[in-house]
Every structure is written in structure tokens, then in C-alpha cells.
Design a protein around this motif. Structure first.
Motif, PDB file in Angstrom:
ATOM      1  N   LEU A  71       0.821  -1.212   0.000  1.00  0.00           N
ATOM      2  CA  LEU A  71       0.000   0.000   0.000  1.00  0.00           C
ATOM      3  C   LEU A  71       0.849   1.253   0.000  1.00  0.00           C
ATOM      4  N   PHE A  72       1.982   1.200   0.707  1.00  0.00           N
ATOM      5  CA  PHE A  72       2.856   2.353   0.787  1.00  0.00           C
ATOM      6  C   PHE A  72       3.401   2.709  -0.597  1.00  0.00           C
ATOM      7  N   ALA A  73       3.872   1.689  -1.318  1.00  0.00           N
ATOM      8  CA  ALA A  73       4.373   1.934  -2.671  1.00  0.00           C
ATOM      9  C   ALA A  73       3.259   2.451  -3.563  1.00  0.00           C
ATOM     10  N   ALA A  74       2.044   1.903  -3.370  1.00  0.00           N
ATOM     11  CA  ALA A  74       0.925   2.357  -4.193  1.00  0.00           C
ATOM     12  C   ALA A  74       0.631   3.835  -3.924  1.00  0.00           C
ATOM     13  N   ALA A  75       0.705   4.225  -2.637  1.00  0.00           N
ATOM     14  CA  ALA A  75       0.460   5.636  -2.318  1.00  0.00           C
ATOM     15  C   ALA A  75       1.495   6.514  -3.001  1.00  0.00           C
ATOM     16  N   MET A  76       2.748   6.037  -3.089  1.00  0.00           N
ATOM     17  CA  MET A  76       3.787   6.831  -3.752  1.00  0.00           C
ATOM     18  C   MET A  76       3.526   6.937  -5.253  1.00  0.00           C
ATOM     19  N   LEU A  77       3.103   5.807  -5.833  1.00  0.00           N
ATOM     20  CA  LEU A  77       2.839   5.838  -7.278  1.00  0.00           C
ATOM     21  C   LEU A  77       1.691   6.778  -7.601  1.00  0.00           C
ATOM     22  N   THR A  78       0.760   6.954  -6.648  1.00  0.00           N
ATOM     23  CA  THR A  78      -0.314   7.922  -6.880  1.00  0.00           C
ATOM     24  C   THR A  78       0.277   9.306  -7.112  1.00  0.00           C
ATOM     25  N   GLY A  79       1.396   9.604  -6.420  1.00  0.00           N
ATOM     26  CA  GLY A  79       2.057  10.875  -6.655  1.00  0.00           C
ATOM     27  C   GLY A  79       2.557  10.998  -8.083  1.00  0.00           C
ATOM     28  N   PHE A  80       3.115   9.916  -8.610  1.00  0.00           N
ATOM     29  CA  PHE A  80       3.568   9.906 -10.004  1.00  0.00           C
ATOM     30  C   PHE A  80       2.377  10.154 -10.936  1.00  0.00           C
TER      31      PHE A  80
ATOM     32  N   THR B 152      -0.577  13.032  -0.654  1.00  0.00           N
ATOM     33  CA  THR B 152       0.379  12.092  -0.071  1.00  0.00           C
ATOM     34  C   THR B 152       0.320  12.145   1.447  1.00  0.00           C
TER      35      THR B 152
END
Lengths: 144, 184, 158, 122, 115, 105
Positions: free
Chosen positions: B26-35, B65
Motif C-alpha cells: 500500500l505504501f508503494a501504491a500511495a507513492m505511485l499515486t504521486g507519479f 500524499t
């Protein structure tokens, strides 16, 4: 984060610029991209940055939780109140032409008030959301 | 000239979305949302929606974020999602929706078509573009439409935001009460 | 303190004018209000101390910038060479730098200068000591030669 | 075209090309370097040289004073906030316990001889 | 051909978002999927506001043709509202986690059935 | 013409960053890719302003330059304390439990 020198110094340096930029965006929404929504979010982001670096407890001393709640309500009230004023002046709700003698001037005034309301409302609400999450975390961990 | 640019950006968006579907962290997914949000902001700039890009920039860079991480920090160590279930059903439902919408696309106006229905003189947008300079006197048409022509709409949106703040406060500010356990 | 405050008011007003570019009375007064609120909030946040508004460093810092620029360009050249030569060319290592600075603002300038120079990244700061990740021996040697450290320390002659 | 404008045009061409090359090379470096720590060095190239060259290249073509000032401010703020973000990111990776790939060289942590942090880079 | 390509990619994004929402049992992942769908809708609106040869809808004597400002207005507010509603969803998820000890849909359904 | 060339190069860099974001392998590689993408987005927005002849959109680039590190800072705080609202005193208590520069687990 307060113990990290780089983050503390850079954040302290940048926060005033972020706040000033938020006001710039708020008041230049007529001429360039921007307006109340964006300005509100930027203003909230500046204070959230402060809260991240110095802690929510410090941020509560600057902008208390109560102030964000009142601000959110006041924002909506300024918006709605502009409409009520135009009602009182004999026009339809949110018809800014009646706000001044000159319709274009009235429109300017109406847009300014409405954007101000949106800006205050959005900034307060975004900060309120952040406060709700973080203070819930602090309370749950027994650190409040 | 910017045509190829918007196509590339859209394909990049699809790639990021596919990766979001694959990720279980989930953490990585939250970061990809930034991308995702950065790509969107560039796309909005390319298609002339500068105000939308501005909003996306302010929200995506500063806020979403932080809110996501604030929520994740309340979920303690739960940052891995469980197994993906019902993959076939989900895929067929998504594909069915996509197929129906694809079936409808040939009737849509082409990208950037100046003669598309929304740009006709009898539509409101025509008046906004050609009259707002005289009627409102504000250079930024988006601002004049937002605050003046469609003021009711924006009033509603402001109320929605206020209500959302109220709802989050009501959900999170109360005394914590666990299941089968009295209030502390 | 009053001197710092006055300078900052002038600085923020100048920035507002540069951003705005409109000199109508309405926008000018709004600008005054904005600067006032910004300064008020910053004072409440206790942001405007010597740490975050290092006005005393300005002139020496402006002399430092060209040197930093040269360092950055040289380091860029080196890192681009490494990128072209690929994986085998790099040999990353840890470097520990003891900052000679006595103040936090100069320490932050040192840490950010190190990060800004490609090839070296400040990973952590504890006390006056910086943990730096360097991409190869040349970058590490450049850092260990203490040139940047001394120049940043020279910023804070009181 | 006047000579001054021509010179400005050539200069901004050169700067924009340098910046573009730096950004693409940084993108390649993101793939050629082995771990997060060394990849930050690669992204540092686009954060510094790429930003500097492209923004000054645009600055030479700025149509008005205000635009030029804003370009300079973007440059300044990027150079202040960029390294801070990199620092925060690398520190987060370090705290989470991501072990960097190290080449031969002095190790300030003086760990055991058989510690696996001295693995050679291939 | 290229005229419709934008719609296809938007539809693909929307379908992927829908897939995330259905396939993943994790509630936060569902919210992320919802955000993807929302972004797809915004992209769709904004992309048909574009007019060839037009420029951003900020009046200036140098330009004649402007892109359609109406979708921009609608979507501008939608983004901020989207953040606020996402926060509501996340707050609900937090409360669910606190009372069920899980944010997996399957676990929650099972816990409800046991009662 | 020069703006087109720059835009193409920036899009190539964007795609490379995208590949890094998709490939991972760790979360930090993704965040690094997002950071690199932030810089590229600033440049692309600035260049596209010049490309379309309306360079007064630099406010957008400015906002990214000012705000883009807030997300990374939140990530650091999240990783370090698992709590976005912790203040200085509590942070120091956490810090003392953690020997500075403790070799990774």
C-alpha cells in the motif's frame, strides 16, 4: 523532524514563501491561473509542512483545531452571505450585478468575496482534515 | 505539435495505472499515486487546462500524499494487501464496461475538434468565451465561470468540502471505543 | 530583530511586486495585507530568526555561490562520465565529514551543498557530523579534501 | 535577425541541448546504477545541471522581466528544495535498513570482516 | 484515428480503476482504485475541452481561439472535492480497522457472519 | 523548434523515470522516480509554456518547486516515527532509543 538540521532549516526558510505564494495565488486568480481552491490548498500545505517539522502540538499553538473549524464555517458563510447581500439589494441569489452601481464592478466585488470565502473554507478544511488524522493517531497512542 | 505529447502522457498514465493494479504494497501504491498526479498535471497543462493543472499540482504535491500517509499510519503495520480474489470476475466486469464505452467512442467528437457540439454558438461555453470579457471584466475565464456564471455549483462544492471536514472530524474525534468494550 | 524584520518586510514586498507585476492600488493594498499576514504567521511560528532568515550571511553567501556552481558543474561532468561507463565504473562508499560550522544554518548549507553536488549525498546528520554516501573514490576525495567544509565555515565570520 | 538576437538564440539552443542531454542521461543513470543511493546521484544530474541549463536557456528567451524573475525563482527554489527532498528520501531508505551496495573503500562502520556490506560491484 | 485515441486510453484507465476496485479486497486499495477512476473521468472531461489551435482560457489580445473553459471549471472543483471525499473514505477505513482489526473485505464479512 | 527538441528529450527522461517507478524494486526507488519526475514535470511545464507562447504559466512550476518536497518529508516522518504529528520532545525520545547511524538490521 525538528532534530534533523537540514529539514528544519530549509522548511523554516521556505514556509514564509509558501504562505506568501498562497496569498499571491488567492488575489491573482482573476489574471492568471489560480483562485480560492488552489490558494486554500497551498496555504494548508504550508501549515502542514510546519506541523510535519515541529509537530502537531506546535501547530495547534499557531492555528488551533477550533480555528480551523470556525474558519471552515466562515468560508462557507462568506460565500453564502455574498448571495444574501445580493438578495437584500433586490437581485437574485448570487447575482453580483446588484452589488455595486456598475455591473462590472459588482461582478469584480462578488468574485473577490466568493473567492475569499472559498480560499478560507478550503484552507481551513484541509488543515482540519490533517489535524483530525494526526491528533487521532496521537490520542490513540496515548501521546497527546 | 503537442498532439504526440498528449498521447505519450496518456499511455504513461495507463502504464502507471496498470502498475497500481499489480502492486500489493500500500505504501508503494500511495507513492505511485504521486507519479500519477504529476503526469496528470503535465497533461492538463498540455491540453490548456492550466487552472486544473494548478489545482492538481497543489493537491498532488502537498496534500494527498500527506493525507494518505496519515491514514496509513493509523493502520499500524498493515501495509500489505491481502490476496487478490475474483480476478476473472473483476477482469470481465472491467472489460465489459470498457467494451461498452469503446462501442460509443466513434460517435464522440475527435480530439481538439473546433466544431464539436460543446463549442457551438448556442452552447453556454460560447457565451463564456466571447462575452465574459465584457460582462465580467476578468481576464481568467475559468475564474469568472467558476465564481459568477456557475456560482451555485461552486457553492455546492464548497459545502461538500465543509461537510467532508465535518464527517472526518465526527468519525475520528470521538472517544475511541473498541468492539465489546465500553467507552474509555 | 527589528532590523531583520524590516529587511524581511521589504524583501517580501519586493517579491510580491515581482510576482504580481500589477501596480493597481487594489492589488498593492492586497499585497500589503498579504505581506502583513505572512509576517504575522511567520512570527507566530517563530520562523524569522537567524537560522531561517540568515541575512547576516547574504554577501559572503553570494561570493560562495559561484564557487559552488563550478563545483556542481565539475561534479556533473564526473557523474555523467560514470553514467556512460555504467555499473562497473562506480564504487560507492561511506564518507564521514565533521562539519567545522558552529551554527545550524551553515551546517544545513554544507549538507545541502554536498547533496547538490552530484556524486555525494548527505544521508544523515548527527550533531556536527555528516554521513555522506559518495559514488566513487574521486567524489569521496573531493569531499575529504575539506575545501567545501572550510568555505562554508568561512561564511559565518562573526 | 539582429546579431544580438542571433547570439542569444544560439546560446539558448546550446543550453537547452545541454539540459536535455543531462536529463536523458540522468534517466539512463536511474537504470544503470545498482541501488537507491547511487541512483540518487544520477537523478542529481537532472536536478542540478538539467534544471540550470534548461531554465537559463529559457531565461535568455524570456519575453518580459516578470517571466525571467519567475524562472530564476523556480531555479532557486528547486535548488533549495531538491537536495532536501533527496536527503529526506535517502535518510528514509537508510532508516528502513536498505543496505547500499559498496565498492572497495574505507568503511566508517568498522564491521566484521565477513560482513556482507563490502561486496564488490560488478 | 489520433482523434479518438485519447478516449481509448481514458477508457483503459477507467477499466483499470474498476478492476482495482473489484479485484482487491483491501479497502485502501479500493480507495486508490476509486481515485484512478476519478482521474479517468477528469481526463475525459478535460480532454474534450481542448480546441485545436486554441490556448488556455485566459483572455489576452494576442489570441483569438480559446479552449472550452466549462470542463475546466467542473473538474477544478472535482479535484479538491475528490481529496476531501477520499479523506472521508480513509477515516471510515480507520474506524473499520479499529473495530474489526482488519481492512480486508473478506475478514470483515466473516466477522459479521460470525456474529 | 528548440522547445520541441527539449520537450522530446524531457519526455524521454520522463519515460525512463516511469520505467524506474514501475520496476521498483524497493519503495524508495519508486519515490526517487517520483522525485525525478517532479523535476522533469517542472521543466516540462516551463518549456510547454514557451512552446505555446504563453510563458506566464510559471506559477505552476513555482508551486511544484515550493511544495514537492513536502511529500518526501512526510515519507521520512512516516518511516521514522510511524506518526505524522509527533513533536520535537517525543521525537528526541525516539531518537535516543535509536543509536545514530546504527548499521542497518
Amino acid at each position: 523532524m525538528q532534530s534533523d538540521v537540514v529539514l528544519r532549516v530549509v522548511s523554516k526558510f521556505l514556509i514564509p514563501f509558501i504562505l506568501l505564494f498562497a496569498f499571491y495565488v488567492q488575489f491573482h486568480g482573476d489574471f492568471s491561473p489560480g483562485g480560492g481552491f488552489q490558494a486554500g490548498v497551498i496555504l494548508a500545505a504550508g501549515i502542514i509542512l510546519y506541523a510535519l517539522v515541529f509537530g502537531v502540538a506546535a501547530s495547534f499553538r499557531i492555528v488551533p483545531m477550533r480555528a480551523t473549524q470556525i474558519g471552515a464555517a466562515i468560508g462557507v458563510m462568506i460565500y453564502g452571505g455574498t448571495g444574501v447581500v445580493s438578495l437584500l439589494r433586490g437581485a437574485r441569489y448570487l447575482d453580483y450585478n446588484a452589488l455595486a452601481h456598475d455591473p462590472v464592478h459588482g461582478q469584480h466585488l462578488g468574485i473577490f468575496m466568493v473567492e475569499l470565502g472559498v480560499g478560507i473554507g478550503v484552507a481551513s478544511t484541509m488543515l482540519w482534515l490533517f489535524y483530525s488524522f494526526t491528533s487521532h493517531k496521537l490520542r490513540r497512542d496515548g501521546q497527546s | 505539435m503537442t498532439d504526440w505529447l498528449h498521447l505519450v502522457l496518456l499511455i504513461a498514465l495507463v502504464v502507471v495505472a496498470l502498475d497500481l493494479a499489480r502492486l500489493r504494497d500500500l505504501f508503494a501504491a500511495a507513492m505511485l499515486t504521486g507519479f500519477f498526479s504529476l503526469l496528470c498535471a503535465v497533461y492538463y497543462t498540455i491540453v490548456d487546462a492550466v487552472d486544473v493543472a494548478f489545482t492538481e499540482a497543489a493537491v498532488g504535491a502537498g496534500l494527498s500524499t500527506v493525507l494518505m500517509l496519515g491514514a496509513l499510519s493509523l493502520l499500524d503495520e498493515r501495509v500489505e494487501t491481502g490476496r487478490v480474489r475474483n480476478r476473472i470476475g473483476a477482469l470481465s466486469a472491467a472489460l465489459a464496461v470498457a467494451a461498452m464505452m469503446l462501442y460509443a467512442t466513434p460517435d464522440m467528437p475527435a480530439y481538439g475538434d473546433p466544431t464539436s457540439p460543446v463549442n457551438q454558438p448556442d452552447r453556454p461555453a460560447w457565451r463564456y468565451v466571447h462575452q465574459s470579457g465584457k460582462e465580467i471584466g476578468v481576464p481568467n475565464i475559468v475564474t469568472s465561470v467558476l465564481a459568477s456564471y456557475r456560482g451555485y455549483d461552486t457553492l455546492g462544492e464548497t459545502n461538500v468540502i465543509f461537510t467532508a471536514g465535518l464527517a472526518v472530524y465526527a468519525l475520528l474525534a470521538g472517544v475511541r471505543r473498541k468492539r465489546g468494550q465500553d467507552a474509555e | 530583530m527589528t532590523f531583520r524584520l524590516a529587511t524581511l518586510v521589504v524583501l517580501f514586498s519586493g517579491i510580491w511586486l515581482l510576482w504580481s507585476g500589477y501596480f493597481e492600488p487594489l492589488l498593492l493594498s492586497l499585497g500589503a495585507v498579504s505581506v502583513a499576514i505572512t509576517i504575522w504567521l511567520s512570527l507566530r511560528m517563530q520562523l524569522l530568526d537567524r537560522e531561517s532568515a540568515p541575512l547576516h550571511l547574504t554577501w559572503r553567501f553570494l561570493l560562495y555561490v559561484p564557487w559552488l556552481l563550478r563545483e556542481i558543474l565539475l561534479a556533473n561532468w564526473a557523474v555523467i562520465g560514470l553514467i556512460i561507463r555504467g555499473r562497473g565504473a562506480i564504487s560507492p562508499r561511506w564518507v564521514v565529514v565533521d562539519g567545522r560550522q558552529h551554527h545550524d544554518e551553515t551546517l544545513a548549507i554544507l549538507a545541502n551543498s554536498i547533496t547538490l553536488t552530484p556524486g555525494t549525498v548527505t544521508v544523515d546528520v548527527a550533531g556536527r557530523t555528516l554521513l555522506v554516501h559518495a559514488v566513487d573514490a574521486a567524489a569521496a576525495d573531493g569531499l575529504l579534501s575539506d575545501d567545501m567544509n572550510r568555505r562554508v565555515a568561512a561564511l559565518e565570520v562573526d | 535577425m539582429e546579431t544580438a538576437a542571433l547570439i542569444l538564440d544560439i546560446l539558448s539552443w546550446a543550453l537547452l541541448l545541454i539540459g536535455s542531454a543531462a536529463c536523458v542521461l540522468a534517466g539512463i543513470g536511474l537504470h544503470r546504477f545498482p541501488d537507491v543511493y547511487s541512483r540518487t546521484h544520477a537523478s542529481g544530474v537532472s536536478d542540478t545541471l538539467g534544471v540550470l541549463a534548461i531554465l537559463t536557456g529559457l531565461l535568455l528567451q524570456a519575453p518580459s522581466f516578470g517571466v525571467g524573475i519567475k524562472l530564476l525563482m523556480v531555479l532557486g527554489f528547486l535548488w533549495i528544495s531538491g537536495p532536501t527532498a533527496t536527503h529526506a528520501l535517502v535518510q528514509a531508505a537508510w532508516i528502513r535498513g536498505i543496505e547500499p551496495v559498496l565498492g572497495a573503500g574505507p568503511d566508517p562502520f568498522h564491521r566484521d570482516e565477513d560482513g556482507d556490506n563490502t561486496e564488490e560491484v560488478q | 484515428m489520433t482523434g479518438l485515441f485519447g478516449y481509448w486510453t481514458v477508457i483503459a484507465t477507467l477499466a483499470i480503476g474498476l478492476y482495482i476496485m473489484i479485484a482487491h479486497g483491501n479497502l485502501v486499495k479500493k480507495v486508490i482504485g476509486l481515485n484512478v477512476v476519478q482521474t479517468a473521468v477528469i481526463l475525459f472531461y478535460v480532454s474534450f475541452g481542448k480546441v485545436h489551435g486554441g490556448t488556455a482560457p485566459i483572455l489576452d489580445e494576442r489570441f483569438e481561439i480559446y479552449s472550452n473553459p466549462l470542463p475546466h471549471v467542473l473538474m477544478l472543483t472535482a479535484i479538491v472535492v475528490g481529496v476531501a471525499t477520499t479523506a472521508v473514505a480513509l477515516a471510515l477505513i480507520v474506524r473499520i480497522w479499529e473495530s474489526y482489526g482488519s481492512i480486508e473485505e473478506d475478514d470483515i464479512v466473516r466477522a459479521e457472519l460470525v456474529e | 523548434m528548440k522547445y520541441e527538441v527539449t520537450a522530446i528529450a524531457l519526455v524521454v527522461a520522463l519515460l525512463l523515470a516511469l520505467m524506474r517507478a514501475v520496476r521498483g524494486p524497493t519503495t524508495f526507488d519508486r519515490i526517487l522516480a517520483v522525485n525525478a519526475m517532479g523535476t522533469i514535470a517542472v521543466l516540462l511545464i516551463a518549456v510547454s509554456g514557451f512552446l505555446t507562447g504563453r510563458p506566464d504559466w510559471l506559477d505552476l512550476a513555482l508551486i511544484y518547486a515550493l511544495l514537492n518536497f513536502i511529500g518526501t518529508l512526510a515519507v521520512l516522518k512516516f518511516i521514522r516515527y510511524r506518526n505524522l504529528g509527533l513533536d520535537g520532545g517525543l521525537e528526541r525520545r525516539h531518537q535516543e532509543e535509536m543509536f545514530p547511524w546504527k548499521p542497518p538490521r
